[in-house]
Each structure stands twice: as structure tokens, then as C-alpha cells.
Design a protein around this motif. Sequence first.
Motif, PDB file in Angstrom:
ATOM      1  N   THR A  45       6.959 -18.545   5.641  1.00 21.47           N
ATOM      2  CA  THR A  45       6.094 -19.408   6.448  1.00 21.47           C
ATOM      3  C   THR A  45       5.129 -20.222   5.606  1.00 21.47           C
ATOM      4  OG1 THR A  45       4.521 -17.599   6.720  1.00 21.47           O
ATOM      5  CG2 THR A  45       6.220 -17.848   8.412  1.00 21.47           C
ATOM      6  N   VAL A  46       4.874 -19.784   4.368  1.00 26.66           N
ATOM      7  CA  VAL A  46       3.922 -20.521   3.540  1.00 26.66           C
ATOM      8  C   VAL A  46       4.598 -21.306   2.425  1.00 26.66           C
ATOM      9  CG1 VAL A  46       2.075 -18.900   4.013  1.00 26.66           C
ATOM     10  CG2 VAL A  46       3.542 -18.524   2.039  1.00 26.66           C
ATOM     11  N   GLY A  47       5.895 -21.197   2.292  1.00 22.27           N
ATOM     12  CA  GLY A  47       6.634 -22.004   1.343  1.00 22.27           C
ATOM     13  C   GLY A  47       6.473 -21.613  -0.111  1.00 22.27           C
ATOM     14  N   VAL A  48       6.146 -20.365  -0.384  1.00 25.75           N
ATOM     15  CA  VAL A  48       5.985 -19.896  -1.748  1.00 25.75           C
ATOM     16  C   VAL A  48       7.305 -19.303  -2.229  1.00 25.75           C
ATOM     17  CG1 VAL A  48       4.712 -18.312  -3.236  1.00 25.75           C
ATOM     18  CG2 VAL A  48       3.559 -19.434  -1.329  1.00 25.75           C
ATOM     19  N   ASN A  49       7.625 -19.532  -3.495  1.00 26.70           N
ATOM     20  CA  ASN A  49       8.828 -18.956  -4.082  1.00 26.70           C
ATOM     21  C   ASN A  49       8.753 -17.433  -4.011  1.00 26.70           C
ATOM     22  OD1 ASN A  49      10.782 -17.935  -6.013  1.00 26.70           O
ATOM     23  ND2 ASN A  49      10.945 -20.038  -6.747  1.00 26.70           N
ATOM     24  N   ARG A  50       9.771 -16.810  -3.442  1.00 27.58           N
ATOM     25  CA  ARG A  50       9.747 -15.359  -3.232  1.00 27.58           C
ATOM     26  C   ARG A  50       9.685 -14.598  -4.551  1.00 27.58           C
ATOM     27  NH1 ARG A  50      13.890 -13.152   1.179  1.00 27.58           N
ATOM     28  NH2 ARG A  50      12.468 -11.388   0.936  1.00 27.58           N
ATOM     29  N   LEU A  51      10.384 -15.091  -5.567  1.00 26.27           N
ATOM     30  CA  LEU A  51      10.380 -14.381  -6.834  1.00 26.27           C
ATOM     31  C   LEU A  51       9.009 -14.433  -7.502  1.00 26.27           C
ATOM     32  CD1 LEU A  51      12.077 -12.710  -8.736  1.00 26.27           C
ATOM     33  CD2 LEU A  51      12.780 -14.802  -9.904  1.00 26.27           C
ATOM     34  N   ASP A  52       8.266 -15.528  -7.328  1.00 25.79           N
ATOM     35  CA  ASP A  52       6.917 -15.601  -7.890  1.00 25.79           C
ATOM     36  C   ASP A  52       6.006 -14.546  -7.264  1.00 25.79           C
ATOM     37  OD1 ASP A  52       7.617 -17.698  -9.522  1.00 25.79           O
ATOM     38  OD2 ASP A  52       6.963 -19.252  -8.115  1.00 25.79           O
ATOM     39  N   ALA A 129      20.399 -10.422  -3.030  1.00 22.92           N
ATOM     40  CA  ALA A 129      21.273 -10.090  -1.897  1.00 22.92           C
ATOM     41  C   ALA A 129      20.764 -10.685  -0.593  1.00 22.92           C
ATOM     42  CB  ALA A 129      21.398  -8.578  -1.758  1.00 22.92           C
ATOM     43  N   THR A 130      19.473 -11.022  -0.549  1.00 21.08           N
ATOM     44  CA  THR A 130      18.929 -11.620   0.671  1.00 21.08           C
ATOM     45  C   THR A 130      19.277 -13.103   0.793  1.00 21.08           C
ATOM     46  OG1 THR A 130      16.826 -12.184  -0.409  1.00 21.08           O
ATOM     47  CG2 THR A 130      17.005 -10.007   0.623  1.00 21.08           C
ATOM     48  N   GLY A 131      19.844 -13.666  -0.258  1.00 23.80           N
ATOM     49  CA  GLY A 131      20.236 -15.077  -0.223  1.00 23.80           C
ATOM     50  C   GLY A 131      19.110 -16.043  -0.513  1.00 23.80           C
ATOM     51  N   SER A 132      18.017 -15.566  -1.103  1.00 22.11           N
ATOM     52  CA  SER A 132      16.883 -16.441  -1.407  1.00 22.11           C
ATOM     53  C   SER A 132      17.254 -17.437  -2.499  1.00 22.11           C
ATOM     54  CB  SER A 132      15.684 -15.606  -1.862  1.00 22.11           C
ATOM     55  OG  SER A 132      15.302 -14.690  -0.856  1.00 22.11           O
ATOM     56  N   GLN A 133      16.781 -18.657  -2.351  1.00 24.67           N
ATOM     57  CA  GLN A 133      16.997 -19.689  -3.348  1.00 24.67           C
ATOM     58  C   GLN A 133      15.906 -19.590  -4.418  1.00 24.67           C
ATOM     59  OE1 GLN A 133      19.662 -21.736  -3.415  1.00 24.67           O
ATOM     60  NE2 GLN A 133      20.392 -20.672  -1.572  1.00 24.67           N
ATOM     61  N   ILE A 134      16.322 -19.275  -5.638  1.00 30.74           N
ATOM     62  CA  ILE A 134      15.381 -19.048  -6.732  1.00 30.74           C
ATOM     63  C   ILE A 134      15.762 -19.953  -7.903  1.00 30.74           C
ATOM     64  CG2 ILE A 134      14.414 -17.363  -8.330  1.00 30.74           C
ATOM     65  CD1 ILE A 134      15.164 -15.210  -6.262  1.00 30.74           C
ATOM     66  N   GLY A 135      14.799 -20.696  -8.409  1.00 28.96           N
ATOM     67  CA  GLY A 135      15.040 -21.620  -9.500  1.00 28.96           C
ATOM     68  C   GLY A 135      15.084 -20.933 -10.857  1.00 28.96           C
ATOM     69  N   PRO A 136      15.638 -21.632 -11.858  1.00 24.19           N
ATOM     70  CA  PRO A 136      15.747 -21.042 -13.209  1.00 24.19           C
ATOM     71  C   PRO A 136      14.399 -20.739 -13.846  1.00 24.19           C
ATOM     72  CG  PRO A 136      16.345 -23.379 -13.217  1.00 24.19           C
ATOM     73  CD  PRO A 136      16.243 -22.961 -11.797  1.00 24.19           C
ATOM     74  N   GLU A 137      13.374 -21.531 -13.538  1.00 23.44           N
ATOM     75  CA  GLU A 137      12.050 -21.276 -14.105  1.00 23.44           C
ATOM     76  C   GLU A 137      11.493 -19.939 -13.627  1.00 23.44           C
ATOM     77  OE1 GLU A 137       7.580 -23.296 -14.332  1.00 23.44           O
ATOM     78  OE2 GLU A 137       9.271 -24.438 -13.490  1.00 23.44           O
ATOM     79  N   SER A 138      11.718 -19.633 -12.355  1.00 24.05           N
ATOM     80  CA  SER A 138      11.251 -18.352 -11.823  1.00 24.05           C
ATOM     81  C   SER A 138      12.004 -17.190 -12.450  1.00 24.05           C
ATOM     82  CB  SER A 138      11.397 -18.333 -10.302  1.00 24.05           C
ATOM     83  OG  SER A 138      10.544 -19.277  -9.690  1.00 24.05           O
ATOM     84  N   TRP A 139      13.308 -17.378 -12.683  1.00 25.48           N
ATOM     85  CA  TRP A 139      14.077 -16.320 -13.327  1.00 25.48           C
ATOM     86  C   TRP A 139      13.605 -16.090 -14.766  1.00 25.48           C
ATOM     87  CZ3 TRP A 139      16.207 -12.794 -10.756  1.00 25.48           C
ATOM     88  CH2 TRP A 139      16.907 -13.040  -9.577  1.00 25.48           C
TER      89      TRP A 139
END
Length: 275
Positions: A45-52, A129-139
Motif C-alpha cells: 500500500t505504500v509502494g516500498v520495495n519489499r526486499l528493502d 516465492a511470493t512473486g515480488s518484483q525485486i530489482g538488482p540493486e536491492s539484491w
Amino acid sequence: MRNVLTIAGKEIQEGTRNRWVLATTLLMAALALTLTFLGSAPTGTVGVNRLDVVIVSLSSLTIFLVPLIALLLSHDAIVGEMERGTMLLLLSYPIGRREIVLGKFLGHLAILAFATLFGYGVAAIALMATGSQIGPESWRAFASMIASSILLGAVFAAIGYLTSSLASERTTAGGIAIGIWLFFVLIYDMALLGGLVAAQGQTIPTAVLNALLLANPTDVYRLLNLGSGGASALSAMGGVADHTGLSSSVLLAALGLWALAPLGFATVIFSRREL
């Protein structure tokens, strides 16, 4: 080097048979999974990257858990062997004292690294596994967090070895280890915050603030993982990092020095110690 690897292998074998080590590994995995799912729940709901968000949560977990595990693993590495009489048996072989310290340290570090990689790796797989879109910078930030978590464990394992080389009894070493954990993880930052409040808003010179932060390895770890990238927007360390201006290379060098110095002192003290 062969003797060092032999000692390290011995510590790893003993660790695999130790139920406490297994329980610690599973605990890290369980806590990492819990923080991954609970901590990243509001991001939709807040648009924050989940991995961050996960990085911020796991970094906070690391600061409390990894130093404690490292100290509990290492605090009796030397004095414990001496009390049990196994150190004399070990020294009857053509193995130097420096090789014993380095080999045991590498073995304990390998155990700690496995627990960290397994626990945090499970969390990353679950998030994928949840299908979250995560960018290479976060990885990259996540991989850096894992690597620096292992390095933080090396710091406190080295401090544990220094404690073990100085203490005369296992119980004494254990008490000192818990005191060290409390000081660096809790008391130091509370005292630093109290000092900032006592300053009543006066600006602290950057050099002084840098020295105070570098004097605590857990603060160095916080700056390294929470002071840059997407995680900085989710943590108060982002503003502190902007004020200090300490680069990642300086922070990594500080953690490396924090690991090497206590281990070096422990080696020298044990080499001169009477059995």
C-alpha cells in the motif's frame, strides 16, 4: 596451513553434533522468515520495495542475535579446552598455538556463516516465492547485508577469543562475554543518545561523531546496511550517514580491523600463557 584447516575441520565436526548450534540455525531461519512476511506486509500500500524492508528488519535482528551467537560460540574456545585438559593433549601434537587459535576461529566462523546463509537464504527464497518484483540493486544490498553480517559475527567471535585467552575460568569468560554483548548492543548506544540529548541540540563535530560510531562495531554495521540505498529511507541511520560521510570502504575496513585486532591480541596472549 594444513594444521589450521585440520583444527577448523575439528571445530566444524563438533559443531554439527552440537544441538545448540542446530537450534541456533533453525532459530535464525524462523526469525528471518517471520520478519520477512510480517515486516514486508504493508509495502503493497505504500509502494516500498519489499526486499528493502526485509533488509532493515534482518539488519536489526543481526545486531542483536549474531554477536550473541558469536560470543557464545567462542568465549570458552581456549579457557574451556584448558579446563577440560584437552589443550595439553592438542599441544602434544606438532601444532603451534597460533595455528590452534586461527583454526578454531575459522571453524567457528564457518559455523556462524552457515547459520547466517541458511537463515537469511531461506527468507530470500520465501520472498521470491511470493512473486515480488525485486530489482538488482536491492539484491546487491541484500547480499552485502549477509556478507557484512558474517563479518560482524567474525568481530564478536574474535572478541570472544580475546576474552577466552584472558579469563582463568569458563564461567568468568561467559560472564564477560554477556557483559560485552550488553555494552556494544545496548548500553553504548543508550549512552551515546544520552550524550546527544545532554548536548541540547548543539552540533557535534563530524570527526567526533565518526570516532564515536567507529568505536562500536554494531554502529558500523548499522551505517553500512541502513545508511545507504533503499533501506536508508526506512531507517534513521540514513540521516546519520549523510552527516558523517563515512564511505562503505571505510566502514568495511573498520569492521575488518575490529575482527583482526582482538584475534591478534588473543593469539599473542595465548602464546605467552602458562598451561
